[in-house]
Design an enzyme around this catalytic site. Structure first.
Site, short mmCIF file in Angstrom:
data_model
loop_
_atom_site.label_atom_id
_atom_site.label_comp_id
_atom_site.label_asym_id
_atom_site.label_seq_id
_atom_site.Cartn_x
_atom_site.Cartn_y
_atom_site.Cartn_z
CD GLU A 217 86.23 12.99 -37.15
OE1 GLU A 217 86.91 12.95 -38.20
OE2 GLU A 217 86.14 12.06 -36.35
CB ALA B 262 83.22 13.81 -40.71
CG PHE C 217 81.74 23.24 -35.44
CD1 PHE C 217 82.72 24.21 -35.24
CD2 PHE C 217 81.37 22.94 -36.75
CE1 PHE C 217 83.32 24.86 -36.31
CE2 PHE C 217 81.97 23.59 -37.83
CZ PHE C 217 82.95 24.54 -37.61
CD GLN D 2 63.06 45.96 -42.53
OE1 GLN D 2 64.15 45.41 -42.43
NE2 GLN D 2 62.89 47.13 -43.09
CD GLU E 59 70.79 18.48 -32.40
OE1 GLU E 59 69.79 17.74 -32.36
OE2 GLU E 59 71.25 19.08 -31.43
#
Lengths: 379, 262
Positions: free
Chosen positions: A127, A130, A156, A336, A363
């Site tokens: 959240e 959270a 998300f 690179q 995660e």
């Protein structure tokens, strides 16, 4: 101890390598550019048993061990990290908690369609306030006697709006802190449940992340998952399992970027010789390979611990930390070594560079992994 | 319905490299795969099984013990059973001797309503074994099959020709050889792989299939490979310039004269 692939692991890897190169590679650029969810290839993976790999056949799973499943996520992520995370979120964060904490009725109702890939699964914990501090849940679930009433929002959420089945955490008793959180199985289309803002992400753009909104969302009584007040445990243990998949995703990105760079270095000529003939670059490739292979051992060990029923929380944290930080290092060098070509979208390393970053964040951030690991040192 | 699919393990020609110094093939480390056309043959058999679930699909190959790996892959795609004909007595067989062994194996495992094979193998490119099996088993055959439809005791197939195709109706049992236009072979599935990795693959010797040993193996083979070599790469061709055919002909003649060819 045995360090060789079993015959079934060899075949799973070969099948997914071919699948990823034939079916996914041609659409990677498009799903990234247009943030387009790859419905067709995900459905195809469902037909092949990948959307329910580490679950028993009796519920419609493929019945593989966790280690072989990890290799599958790695193989997909070598070519396209969006596919890696879609498979991973579905398996570890939705199917796994329902399989582990669900009642027999819940398993019979939800698993067959999830494990066949007909339905897609998602997980709603995060959240606005959270994130890592997951106990700060503000979404509430009120007991209305014959149903639960959910109010609040999640952000998300991978697969938000796309998935059919969601494992959602909500506060059932604010006074109890962690122990006041419960988890619920919420279905797409339940009244009062909708998708909010779709995020415009840096990477893994084929995996859609969105806000979930609950406005007086009525959830049937029997959709409480894992018992009242057990939501925090459901969430944390799911993330523990999920970490292995994200480590596999990161490892796949690292290996994919490495392989691209090897090919590029062999054909790119400067100062009259190909790049692989420059020892400074070749030595750096040696470092990259060593870190990738070392991370792989940590990951396979952690997955093997889980398969053997041993505690694997610390091992999983080490695997995720090592794989994601290795991936960060490898994609940086990969771009690179590609020089200017690495910075344009014609070469996959440009996308891999962006796709990688999230593996150090979701995660469980790298910082959380270090909390877990250091906690086991100074206990 | 019972269907046999004849398959062959071949080196993956996409992975073969040529030694730039000697001009010969580098065979070391080249992975072995299920022959491409054979994968189309298997796919067609599996499509029949999809439509008629009581169909049994059996893959048959002749080869060394490591051909079991390819048979496992066929099982993982969905074949019901796999048979490997493997025996020192069968080694070195040319197409004639190979088809003697396969025909004997198919007779023992049969009878079959349909026998599919790939048109040809990417290593030998002869396209002979399928037709020879049909001849030796006394079955009708259609080669170069690019479309297939089952209708009762018959199959309606399209046979590819260089400049078109012919539609044929053939009575079962028969032998059909598949080309890549026929279909897109499916992937192995994960449940299929888990089952196939543990599957017990039947290995039949020359004695098991009761084949006359004077008709199989290197000695019985009427053809022998005399020498194999990598052809020299052809030089770049020349295209004759000119705006009209007349002008092009004139330029060509001038060029041939300059080189003292005419």
């Amino acid at each position: 101890m045995e360090f060789s692939y079993s015959r079934e692991q060899q075949m799973v890897k070969a099948m997914l390598k071919k699948f990823a190169e034939t079916e996914i590679a041609p659409i990677s650029e498009e799903i990234d550019a247009e943030a387009k969810y790859p419905y067709e290839t995900i459905a195809h993976l469902g037909n092949l048993g990948v959307m329910g790999m580490p679950f028993p056949k009796e519920y419609g799973g493929a019945g593989s061990d966790y280690l072989t499943y990890i290799m599958a996520v790695e193989e997909l992520s070598k070519v396209d990290a969006s596919h890696g995370v879609i498979v991973q979120t579905h398996n570890a964060l939705c199917c796994w908690p329902i399989f582990t904490y669900g009642t027999e009725e819940q398993k019979q109702k939800y698993l067959p369609k999830l494990l066949s890939g007909e339905h897609l699964g998602a997980f709603g914990l995060t959240e606005p306030n959270a994130g890592t501090d997951a106990a700060m849940q503000q979404t509430t679930a009120k007991d209305m006697g014959d149903h639960w009433l959910l109010n609040g929002s999640k952000i998300f959420i991978s697969g938000g709006g796309i998935a059919d089945v969601y494992v959602v955490m909500a506060m059932t008793d604010k006074s109890k802190g962690n122990k006041g959180i419960s988890s619920f199985i919420v279905e797409k289309g339940m009244p009062g449940f909708s998708r909010g803002k779709k995020e415009n992400k840096m990477g893994i753009r084929g995996s859609i992340a969105a806000e979930l909104v609950f406005e007086d969302c009525a959830v049937p009584k029997e959709n409480l998952l894992g018992g009242l007040g057990k939501g925090f445990k459901v969430a944390m243990s799911s993330l523990d399992v999920g970490r292995l998949g994200i480590a596999a995703q990161a490892l796949g990105i690292a290996q994919g970027a490495f392989d691209q760079t090897v090919e590029y270095m062999k054909q790119r000529r400067q100062f009259g010789r190909s790049l692989d003939k420059f020892q400074a670059l070749a030595f750096e490739m040696a470092n990259m390979k060593t870190r990738i292979d070392g991370s792989r051992f940590l990951l396979y060990n952690a997955a093997n611990c889980r398969d053997r029923g041993l505690s694997s929380t610390v091992e999983a944290a080490q695997a995720k930390l090592s794989c994601s930080e290795t991936a960060s290092y490898v994609v940086d060098k990969a771009v690179q070594f590609h020089g200017g070509y690495g910075y344009i979208k014609d070469y996959p390393v440009e996308r891999m560079y962006r796709d990688q970053k999230i593996t150090e964040i979701y995660e469980g951030t790298s910082e959380v992994m270090k909390m877990v690991i250091s906690g086991s040192i100074f206990k | 319905m019972k269907i046999a699919v004849c398959v062959k393990q071949v080196p993956d020609t996409n992975e073969i490299r040529i030694n730039p110094e000697t001009g010969t093939l580098i065979r070391d480390g080249v992975p072995s795969i299920l022959n491409n056309d054979d994968a189309n043959a298997l796919e067609q058999a599996l499509q029949v099984k999809d439509a008629q679930p009581d169909t049994e699909v059996i893959v048959v190959t002749m080869g060394p013990p490591q051909a079991k790996e390819m048979l496992q892959e066929c099982l993982a795609m969905g074949a019901d059973d796999a048979i490997l004909l493997s025996d020192r007595a069968l080694g070195g067989s040319d197409t004639w001797a190979t088809s003697n062994a396969l025909a004997a194996g198919l007779k023992k495992a049969g009878p079959f309503d349909l026998i599919f094979a790939g048109r040809q193998a990417i290593d030998g490119d002869t396209a002979q074994v399928g037709p020879q099996i049909a001849e030796k088993m006394g079955l009708a055959q259609v080669t170069y099959v690019k479309a297939f439809e089952l209708d009762g005791a018959f199959a309606t197939v399209k046979r590819a020709l260089e400049d078109g195709y012919e539609t044929l109706r053939v009575k079962l049992p028969c032998v059909l050889t598949a080309i890549k236009e026929l279909n897109t072979p499916r992937y192995m599935s994960v449940p299929g792989i888990l089952k196939a990795a543990k599957a017990d693959i039947k290995v039949w010797s020359a004695d098991d299939i009761g084949v006359d040993k004077t008709t199989v193996g290197l000695k019985a083979s009427p053809t022998n490979v005399f020498r194999s070599f990598t052809p020299r790469p052809k030089g770049k061709g020349v295209s004759v310039e000119g705006d009209t055919p007349k002008e092009q002909a004139a330029n060509l003649l001038a060029d041939l004269r300059a080189k003292h060819i005419i």
